[in-house]
Enzyme design. Structure first.
Site, PDB file in Angstrom:
ATOM      1  N   HIS A  60    -107.402  57.592  74.112  1.00 53.93           N
ATOM      2  CA  HIS A  60    -106.776  57.294  72.605  1.00 53.93           C
ATOM      3  C   HIS A  60    -104.984  57.168  73.275  1.00 53.93           C
ATOM      4  O   HIS A  60    -104.481  57.223  72.445  1.00 53.93           O
ATOM      5  CB  HIS A  60    -106.531  58.214  71.683  1.00 53.93           C
ATOM      6  CG  HIS A  60    -108.042  58.416  70.813  1.00 53.93           C
ATOM      7  ND1 HIS A  60    -108.926  57.534  71.050  1.00 53.93           N
ATOM      8  CD2 HIS A  60    -108.604  59.511  70.686  1.00 53.93           C
ATOM      9  CE1 HIS A  60    -109.976  57.905  70.349  1.00 53.93           C
ATOM     10  NE2 HIS A  60    -109.985  59.070  70.088  1.00 53.93           N
ATOM     11  N   PHE A 102    -125.461  51.202  63.713  1.00 55.02           N
ATOM     12  CA  PHE A 102    -124.918  52.587  63.129  1.00 55.02           C
ATOM     13  C   PHE A 102    -126.021  53.532  62.694  1.00 55.02           C
ATOM     14  O   PHE A 102    -126.029  54.735  62.899  1.00 55.02           O
ATOM     15  CB  PHE A 102    -124.168  52.137  61.755  1.00 55.02           C
ATOM     16  CG  PHE A 102    -123.669  53.127  61.073  1.00 55.02           C
ATOM     17  CD1 PHE A 102    -122.567  53.987  61.456  1.00 55.02           C
ATOM     18  CD2 PHE A 102    -124.249  53.992  60.196  1.00 55.02           C
ATOM     19  CE1 PHE A 102    -121.801  55.057  60.841  1.00 55.02           C
ATOM     20  CE2 PHE A 102    -123.786  54.950  59.288  1.00 55.02           C
ATOM     21  CZ  PHE A 102    -122.475  55.553  59.751  1.00 55.02           C
ATOM     22  N   ARG A 145    -119.854  58.310  59.946  1.00 55.50           N
ATOM     23  CA  ARG A 145    -119.626  58.747  58.637  1.00 55.50           C
ATOM     24  C   ARG A 145    -120.255  57.420  57.723  1.00 55.50           C
ATOM     25  O   ARG A 145    -121.457  57.599  57.078  1.00 55.50           O
ATOM     26  CB  ARG A 145    -118.068  58.849  58.378  1.00 55.50           C
ATOM     27  CG  ARG A 145    -117.816  59.273  56.755  1.00 55.50           C
ATOM     28  CD  ARG A 145    -116.200  59.197  56.512  1.00 55.50           C
ATOM     29  NE  ARG A 145    -115.653  57.977  56.646  1.00 55.50           N
ATOM     30  CZ  ARG A 145    -115.409  57.142  55.761  1.00 55.50           C
ATOM     31  NH1 ARG A 145    -115.560  57.572  54.407  1.00 55.50           N
ATOM     32  NH2 ARG A 145    -114.850  55.988  56.110  1.00 55.50           N
TER      33      ARG A 145
HETATM   34  P1  A3P Z   1    -116.091  55.625  59.372  1.00 52.15           P
HETATM   35  O1  A3P Z   1    -115.253  56.831  59.341  1.00 52.15           O
HETATM   36  O2  A3P Z   1    -115.186  54.428  58.523  1.00 52.15           O
HETATM   37  O3  A3P Z   1    -117.441  55.712  58.950  1.00 52.15           O
HETATM   38  P2  A3P Z   1    -114.453  56.618  66.571  1.00 52.15           P
HETATM   39  O4  A3P Z   1    -115.649  56.792  67.246  1.00 52.15           O
HETATM   40  O5  A3P Z   1    -113.200  56.024  67.526  1.00 52.15           O
HETATM   41  O6  A3P Z   1    -114.013  58.186  66.470  1.00 52.15           O
HETATM   42  O7  A3P Z   1    -114.897  56.007  65.279  1.00 52.15           O
HETATM   43  C1  A3P Z   1    -115.237  56.269  64.292  1.00 52.15           C
HETATM   44  C2  A3P Z   1    -115.658  55.374  63.214  1.00 52.15           C
HETATM   45  O8  A3P Z   1    -116.559  54.550  63.895  1.00 52.15           O
HETATM   46  C3  A3P Z   1    -116.497  56.020  62.037  1.00 52.15           C
HETATM   47  O9  A3P Z   1    -116.008  55.128  61.065  1.00 52.15           O
HETATM   48  C4  A3P Z   1    -117.885  55.649  62.367  1.00 52.15           C
HETATM   49  O10 A3P Z   1    -118.714  55.698  61.358  1.00 52.15           O
HETATM   50  C5  A3P Z   1    -117.903  54.269  63.228  1.00 52.15           C
HETATM   51  N1  A3P Z   1    -118.725  54.172  63.820  1.00 52.15           N
HETATM   52  C6  A3P Z   1    -119.279  54.822  64.904  1.00 52.15           C
HETATM   53  N2  A3P Z   1    -120.365  54.184  65.475  1.00 52.15           N
HETATM   54  C7  A3P Z   1    -120.541  53.006  64.470  1.00 52.15           C
HETATM   55  C8  A3P Z   1    -121.746  52.057  64.793  1.00 52.15           C
HETATM   56  N3  A3P Z   1    -122.659  51.894  65.704  1.00 52.15           N
HETATM   57  N4  A3P Z   1    -121.552  51.131  64.010  1.00 52.15           N
HETATM   58  C9  A3P Z   1    -120.568  50.938  62.903  1.00 52.15           C
HETATM   59  N5  A3P Z   1    -119.580  51.766  62.899  1.00 52.15           N
HETATM   60  C10 A3P Z   1    -119.772  52.934  63.787  1.00 52.15           C
END
Ligand code: A3P
Length: 306
Positions: free
Chosen positions: A121, A242, A262
């Site tokens: 990041h 997801f 989430r």
């Molecule tokens: P939300 O909080 O809006 O649900 P990171 O991995 O950078 O921490 O990002 C997390 C975000 O990506 C979360 O968003 C999570 O739910 C979403 N995310 C992770 N895997 C995913 C998938 N396979 N498809 C769609 N969204 C996904």
């Protein structure tokens, strides 16, 4: 409780445990500032940043670059799935964030087989020089700034290693002031925009992945020169949907699974933003990203207007 200097083989599991079991609670204890940017102190340290300055990248490393909550874990899982098919690797995930863990964790990166998968990041200026010297391919994953904010807000309140907020409005203020881990979203994207190098970098968006996942997986495999058949592309997409990732999250993220997976949707920001808050972000987009290549990719009118 796991310790940041431990020498466990499974650095990923150790990091998850450190995040989960921290007893720190205050802003001052959970965040530290390095060169003007805040970082989570449970998993990042000054010593690690010093070790990163001499980090040796390899030409065939793969680096996923994201602002927090822009789809890091999704991309990492996709790359591990692709690697399993192309290089016949086991499917288990390693620790990939270059700035997480102790200098010992970073030292153990050199024991990994090539091609190695990394993520970060870090803002552009903080990326270890060696990644540029070795012309490492970098995949930048972007998500619209409003859904990013809402996802980040929930992450703060669900992850023990980040300070909690008593309400959305107080998080929003810190987000807009860049007073959050990894700094301001617009600084992050603008800096990558200015330095974007077509030869070694590709940008994709969370939104395009949601809308046309197969095409995006194909683009990723072509960019990293990890060729897949159409059947394999469909398999990668199936294994990284997801629902599939959420179901497996206890294995991949232990007790933190629900915090990382989430909702995974576009447009949740409309449930949180007031009209005024929305206008503040619109003005920042206009000032920093409107008319730029990455700004155009975000498709702001479509995803960020009421
Ligand atoms: P939300 O909080 O809006 O649900 P990171 O991995 O950078 O921490 O990002 C997390 C975000 O990506 C979360 O968003 C999570 O739910 C979403 N995310 C992770 N895997 C995913 C998938 N396979 N498809 C769609 N969204 C996904």
């Amino acid at each position: 409780m796991a310790d940041i200097t431990q020498t466990s083989k499974n650095d990923r599991a150790a990091l998850m445990e450190m995040i989960h079991s921290t007893t720190k609670t205050s802003f001052e204890d959970l965040l530290f500032s390095y060169k003007g940017i805040l970082y989570p102190s449970v998993i990042c340290s000054l010593e690690t940043f010093q070790a990163l300055e001499v980090f040796e990248a390899r030409e065939d490393d793969l680096l996923v670059v994201t602002y927090p909550k822009n789809g890091t874990n999704w991309l990492i899982q996709i790359l591990y799935e692709i690697m399993a098919l192309v290089h016949n690797r086991e499917r288990g995930l390693d620790a990939t964030m270059i700035e997480f863990g102790s200098p010992e964790v970073i030292a153990r990166f050199k024991d990994r087989l090539s091609p190695r998968i990394f993520s970060t990041h870090l803002q552009f200026k903080a990326i270890p020089k060696s990644f540029f010297e070795k012309k490492v391919k970098m995949l930048l994953v972007l998500r619209n700034p409003k859904d990013t904010a809402v996802s980040f807000y929930h992450f703060h309140n669900n992850l023990p290693s980040l300070p909690s907020y008593d309400c959305w409005d107080s998080f929003f203020k810190d987000y807009i002031d860049g007073n959050v881990c990894y700094g301001d979203y617009f600084d992050f994207v603008s800096a990558w925009e200015k330095q974007f190098n077509q030869e070694t970098m590709m940008a994709i968006t969370f939104e395009e992945m949601k809308l046309d996942f197969l095409t995006t997986v194909r683009k990723i495999s072509e960019f990293f020169r990890l060729p897949l058949s159409e059947e394999q592309i469909r398999l990668v997409a199936k294994n990284t949907s997801f629902n599939s990732m959420k179901e497996k999250s206890e294995n991949t993220h232990g007790k933190l699974g629900d915090s990382f997976f989430r909702k995974g949707e576009i447009g949740d920001w409309k449930n949180y933003f007031s009209e005024d808050q929305s206008k503040v972000v619109d003005a920042m987009f206009e000032k920093y990203l409107a008319g730029t290549k990455l700004g155009e990719m975000l498709n702001y009118e479509k995803y960020c207007k009421f």
